[in-house]
Structure formats: structure tokens, C-alpha cells
Scaffold this motif. Structure first.
Motif, mmCIF file in Angstrom:
data_model
loop_
_atom_site.group_PDB
_atom_site.id
_atom_site.type_symbol
_atom_site.label_atom_id
_atom_site.label_comp_id
_atom_site.label_asym_id
_atom_site.label_seq_id
_atom_site.Cartn_x
_atom_site.Cartn_y
_atom_site.Cartn_z
ATOM 1 N N GLU A 103 -0.066 1.820 -30.349
ATOM 2 C CA GLU A 103 1.329 1.966 -29.913
ATOM 3 C C GLU A 103 1.431 2.679 -28.562
ATOM 4 O OE1 GLU A 103 3.954 3.743 -32.689
ATOM 5 O OE2 GLU A 103 3.487 2.350 -34.308
ATOM 6 N N THR A 112 4.884 3.773 -26.042
ATOM 7 C CA THR A 112 6.339 3.704 -25.919
ATOM 8 C C THR A 112 6.731 2.822 -24.748
ATOM 9 O OG1 THR A 112 6.490 5.634 -24.471
ATOM 10 C CG2 THR A 112 6.559 6.036 -26.855
ATOM 11 N N PHE A 113 7.944 2.337 -24.783
ATOM 12 C CA PHE A 113 8.445 1.485 -23.703
ATOM 13 C C PHE A 113 8.383 2.235 -22.373
ATOM 14 C CE2 PHE A 113 12.287 -0.599 -21.609
ATOM 15 C CZ PHE A 113 11.559 -1.711 -21.214
ATOM 16 N N GLU A 114 8.874 3.479 -22.387
ATOM 17 C CA GLU A 114 8.857 4.283 -21.158
ATOM 18 C C GLU A 114 7.426 4.597 -20.725
ATOM 19 O OE1 GLU A 114 10.714 4.873 -23.782
ATOM 20 O OE2 GLU A 114 12.700 4.360 -22.962
ATOM 21 N N GLY A 115 6.556 4.894 -21.722
ATOM 22 C CA GLY A 115 5.154 5.165 -21.411
ATOM 23 C C GLY A 115 4.464 3.959 -20.803
ATOM 24 N N CYS A 116 4.815 2.785 -21.300
ATOM 25 C CA CYS A 116 4.262 1.538 -20.768
ATOM 26 C C CYS A 116 4.678 1.332 -19.310
ATOM 27 C CB CYS A 116 4.723 0.362 -21.629
ATOM 28 S SG CYS A 116 3.994 -1.223 -21.187
ATOM 29 N N SER A 157 12.316 -2.013 -31.976
ATOM 30 C CA SER A 157 11.567 -0.780 -31.753
ATOM 31 C C SER A 157 11.372 -0.528 -30.271
ATOM 32 C CB SER A 157 10.204 -0.866 -32.455
ATOM 33 O OG SER A 157 9.557 -2.060 -32.116
ATOM 34 N N SER A 158 11.232 0.753 -29.923
ATOM 35 C CA SER A 158 11.135 1.115 -28.513
ATOM 36 C C SER A 158 9.690 1.336 -28.109
ATOM 37 C CB SER A 158 11.958 2.376 -28.240
ATOM 38 O OG SER A 158 11.485 3.441 -29.044
ATOM 39 N N TYR A 159 8.809 0.488 -28.576
ATOM 40 C CA TYR A 159 7.407 0.604 -28.211
ATOM 41 C C TYR A 159 6.757 -0.769 -28.146
ATOM 42 C CZ TYR A 159 6.639 -0.085 -33.219
ATOM 43 O OH TYR A 159 6.641 -0.601 -34.491
ATOM 44 N N MET A 212 14.229 -3.430 -27.597
ATOM 45 C CA MET A 212 14.088 -2.175 -26.869
ATOM 46 C C MET A 212 15.409 -1.410 -26.884
ATOM 47 S SD MET A 212 11.003 -1.967 -25.868
ATOM 48 C CE MET A 212 9.608 -3.061 -25.801
ATOM 49 N N THR A 213 15.309 -0.183 -26.553
ATOM 50 C CA THR A 213 16.495 0.653 -26.597
ATOM 51 C C THR A 213 17.301 0.596 -25.323
ATOM 52 O OG1 THR A 213 15.163 2.491 -25.816
ATOM 53 C CG2 THR A 213 15.449 2.281 -28.181
#
Length: 315
Positions: A92, A94-98, A10-12, A1-2
Motif C-alpha cells: 500500500e 497513499t494517494f498523496e504518498g504516490c 480508498s485513498s491508496y 480517491m478522496t
């Protein structure tokens, strides 16, 4: 993650959906779409009816509006992404979306439970303290309860995404679920998740405490109903609680069953557990306005009036 300490390149994340049923998930899209459409139409119809009819500007219906609003937000947090997953295999997220989805799903679940407790208090005052009903449940108090419901859901669940964000994800980013559940995502981390487990359990127990409050309220209500002098009076008063009792059972029984199977159902297939966890989140928001629409004459009559008015305008 970022972000902080996460080693995944990856950031997802990848939402697998229902494990073992990836090849037939397309067939789940039609019932999911129907559930989503009915949820939107039913909830919005009842909300518009309550808003436009002054006779429904009463505490019982204001609390119902809060419940339907939480249902709408929760459904929109889970169903659109689920439909994209089932229909177009768009896995997919995104990390933030998750993290955002995780927050909305869990926080509005807590808010829903809080509103059910408030509705039980409303019925208790209406039946056990009828002469003081209008002086106890004033509009300022209802507004304060609404703020408390929102704050409780937000404060209790806000640590979840932060507890996940601090974790390193070194290997897998495949979420075997249709949405970003707190513990499902945390289990992917290559670090100790003891804090996540403990806090998740605390949040569940604090939310489950609402059911104790609801049970106490209805124990007093049942006692008051049986003490009424005539059978007709008992039937009339008891019928005002039927809708709320149905909604309570619909909210808590599937949630309890899903929680138990996730933690202790080692022999239950993961696909079954995930289907159950989806159903307890998406079925109550669809059925709640229908139950109240069928069981509450005022809502049924005014919803029909609303649709007839809209139809006459179109013609």
C-alpha cells in the motif's frame, strides 16, 4: 480517491512490484539492499571528502557534489519503499504518498541530467578556455547554476502530480510497478489521459535536449584535445574527462533503452521492462561516486585519508 472527481473508494494505491514475479520478489531484496547500502556509503563518503578538503573546493567537484546529492535523494525516493515491498510485502501507498514519490523521482532525474550538462560545460571551459577558467566559473555562477538546476527539475515535473490528481480512478488501483511512475499511474484512470501523454513526452524531450548540449560540448573538447601538440598532453587532458564520460553513458544509455522499451517494446515482457526501469534509476547513483573515486586521484586519496582518520579515532 478522496480528491476531485476520483471515484475509487480508498485513498491508496497497491504497488504490485514486478508482474509475474510476485512470489519470488523476496529474492530481489538482498541485491536491492546491497545497492542501497553501497549508494549511501559511497555518496556520503565522497560528499564528506569534498566538504572537508579545501583542495577539492573547485568547480568540478562542486558540480560533482550536486550530482551526488541528486543521486542520494532519488535513491531514497525509490529504494526504501521497494525494500518494504520486497521484504514485507507492504504494497500500500497513499494517494498523496504516490504523488510525492512520483514528483521526487522524476524531478531529481531531470536535475541529474541538468547537472551532467553543467559538468560538460565545466570540462569545456577547463580544456578549451583554460586561461579564463577561474574567471568564468566563479562561485556566484556555480551557485546560480545550482539554483537553475533545482528550479528546472521542479518546474518541469511539478505538473505531473497535478495532472494525475485531476484524473478519476474508477476501477483498478493496482500499480504494476515498484514505484509510482507518472504514466503507469495515469494509465489506471478511467478518463482520457492525452494531456498526460503529451506533457510526459514534452518533459522527456526537454530533458533529452541536455544530451545534445553535452554532445556539442564534447565535440569541441575532442577537437581541442586532438589539436594539442604532444601525445602526453592529449592523454593528460583526455583522462580528466573519462569519469564524466562514463557517468554520462551510465545515465543516458539505460534511460534511453528503458524509455524505448516502455513505449515501443510491445513484445518485451512487462517484468523485463520494469526491471530495466528500476535499474536505470538505482544503478547510476551507486556507481557514480565509485567511478569518480577510482578515476580521480584527488578523491581517491582524500576518501582513504577520511576513512583512516575515522578508524584512528575509533581506536
Amino acid at each position: 480517491m478522496t480528491s476531485g472527481g476520483n471515484n475509487l473508494s480508498s485513498s491508496y494505491f497497491i504497488l504490485v512490484g514486478i508482474p509475474g514475479m510476485e512470489n519470488i520478489q523476496l529474492w530481489f531484496s538482498l541485491p536491492a539492499f546491497c545497492i542501497y547500502l553501497i549508494t549511501l556509503l559511497a555518496n556520503i563518503s565522497v560528499l564528506l571528502t569534498i566538504k572537508t578538503e579545501e583542495s577539492l573546493h573547485q568547480p568540478m567537484y562542486l558540480f560533482l557534489s550536486m550530482l551526488l546529492l541528486t543521486d542520494l535523494v532519488q535513491s531514497n525516493a525509490i529504494l526504501p519503499k521497494m525494500l518494504l515491498l520486497f521484504l514485507f510485502n507492504l504494497q500500500e501507498i497513499t494517494f498523496e504518498g504516490c504523488l510525492l514519490q512520483m514528483f521526487f523521482i522524476h524531478s531529481f532525474s531531470v536535475m541529474c541530467s541538468s547537472v551532467l550538462l553543467a559538468m560538460a560545460f565545466d570540462r569545456y571551459v577547463a580544456i578549451c578556455q583554460p586561461l579564463r577558467y577561474s574567471t568564468i566559473l566563479t562561485n556566484p555562477l556555480i551557485a546560480k547554476i545550482g539554483v537553475a538546476v533545482a528550479m528546472r527539475g521542479t518546474v518541469l515535473v511539478l505538473p505531473h502530480p497535478f495532472l494525475v490528481r485531476r484524473l478519476p480512478f474508477c476501477n483498478s488501483h493496482m500499480i504494476e510497478h515498484t514505484y509510482c511512475d507518472h504514466m503507469t499511474v495515469a494509465k489506471l484512470a478511467c478518463a482520457d489521459i492525452g494531456v498526460n501523454v503529451v506533457y510526459g513526452l514534452v518533459a522527456v524531450l526537454l530533458t533529452a535536449a541536455d544530451f545534445i548540449g553535452i554532445t556539442v560540448s564534447y565535440s569541441m573538447i575532442v577537437t581541442a584535445v586532438f589539436n594539442l601538440p604532444s601525445r602526453e598532453a592529449r592523454h593528460k587532458v583526455g583522462s580528466t574527462c573519462v569519469s564524466h564520460v562514463c557517468v554520462i553513458l551510465l545515465a543516458y544509455i539505460p534511460a534511453l533503452f528503458s524509455s524505448v522499451t516502455q513505449r515501443f517494446g510491445g513484445k518485451i515482457a512487462p517484468s523485463t521492462q520494469i526491471i530495466l526501469s528500476n535499474l536505470y534509476l538505482i544503478i547510476p547513483p551507486m556507481l557514480n561516486p565509485i567511478i569518480y573515486g577510482i578515476k580521480t586521484k584527488e578523491i581517491k586519496r582524500n576518501v582513504l585519508k577520511l576513512y583512516c582518520a575515522q578508524r584512528s579515532r575509533c581506536q
